[in-house]
Write an enzyme that holds these catalytic residues in place. Structure first.
Site, PDB file in Angstrom:
ATOM      1  N   GLU A  71       0.831  -1.208   0.000  1.00  0.00           N
ATOM      2  CA  GLU A  71       0.000   0.000   0.000  1.00  0.00           C
ATOM      3  C   GLU A  71       0.866   1.260   0.000  1.00  0.00           C
ATOM      4  O   GLU A  71       1.490   1.600   1.008  1.00  0.00           O
ATOM      5  CB  GLU A  71      -0.926   0.012   1.217  1.00  0.00           C
ATOM      6  N   GLU A 116      -6.151   3.903   7.596  1.00  0.00           N
ATOM      7  CA  GLU A 116      -5.593   3.468   6.306  1.00  0.00           C
ATOM      8  C   GLU A 116      -5.512   1.942   6.253  1.00  0.00           C
ATOM      9  O   GLU A 116      -5.791   1.330   5.218  1.00  0.00           O
ATOM     10  CB  GLU A 116      -4.215   4.080   6.079  1.00  0.00           C
ATOM     11  N   GLU A 129     -10.695  -2.655   0.920  1.00  0.00           N
ATOM     12  CA  GLU A 129     -10.388  -2.741  -0.511  1.00  0.00           C
ATOM     13  C   GLU A 129      -9.945  -4.150  -0.898  1.00  0.00           C
ATOM     14  O   GLU A 129     -10.340  -4.658  -1.953  1.00  0.00           O
ATOM     15  CB  GLU A 129      -9.307  -1.726  -0.888  1.00  0.00           C
TER      16      GLU A 129
END
Length: 124
Positions: A28, A69, A76
């Site tokens: 990420e 996050e 996701e």
């Protein structure tokens, strides 16, 4: 499979958490950027914060961004695992995860901005 308890559970949970952090850092980009900023902002909080509470708020706001996050990335990943075709609910889940990170960044701006401007007022 048996359920672990006590120290074994704590050790396993720590191992899984560290695996998650490693995976997020590897996969990420946004998390890597936030880690970089945290490496700068967290030590800076000790210099800019005037009280223990102010320092705690400054550090906590940065850590909140990182925590959200991680959750956003998890959402996701699950959505992408389910399927790559476009679906309204998938888009909504991803957008809302992203919005949570945005709100956390706004909290950072408010906390750090107030600290900065109160320090400027004290100088003049």
């Amino acid at each position: 499979m048996y359920k672990t308890t006590g120290l074994t559970h704590l050790i396993n949970s720590t191992k899984y958490s560290l695996q998650g952090l490693k995976s997020a850092f590897k996969n990420e980009t946004a998390f890597r950027h936030e880690c970089f900023l945290a490496c700068i902002l967290i030590p800076l909080a000790f210099f800019l914060g005037e009280t223990k509470i102010e320092i705690i708020l400054m550090i906590s706001s940065v850590l909140l961004v990182m925590a959200l996050e991680l959750l956003n990335s998890a959402v996701e990943a699950v959505v992408d695992r389910i399927g790559t075709e476009r679906h309204e609910l998938s888009g909504r889940a991803k957008d809302q995860g992203s919005a949570s990170v945005f709100i956390a960044l706004c909290i950072v701006a408010v906390v750090w901005g107030e600290s900065y401007f109160s320090n400027i007022r004290n100088i003049f």
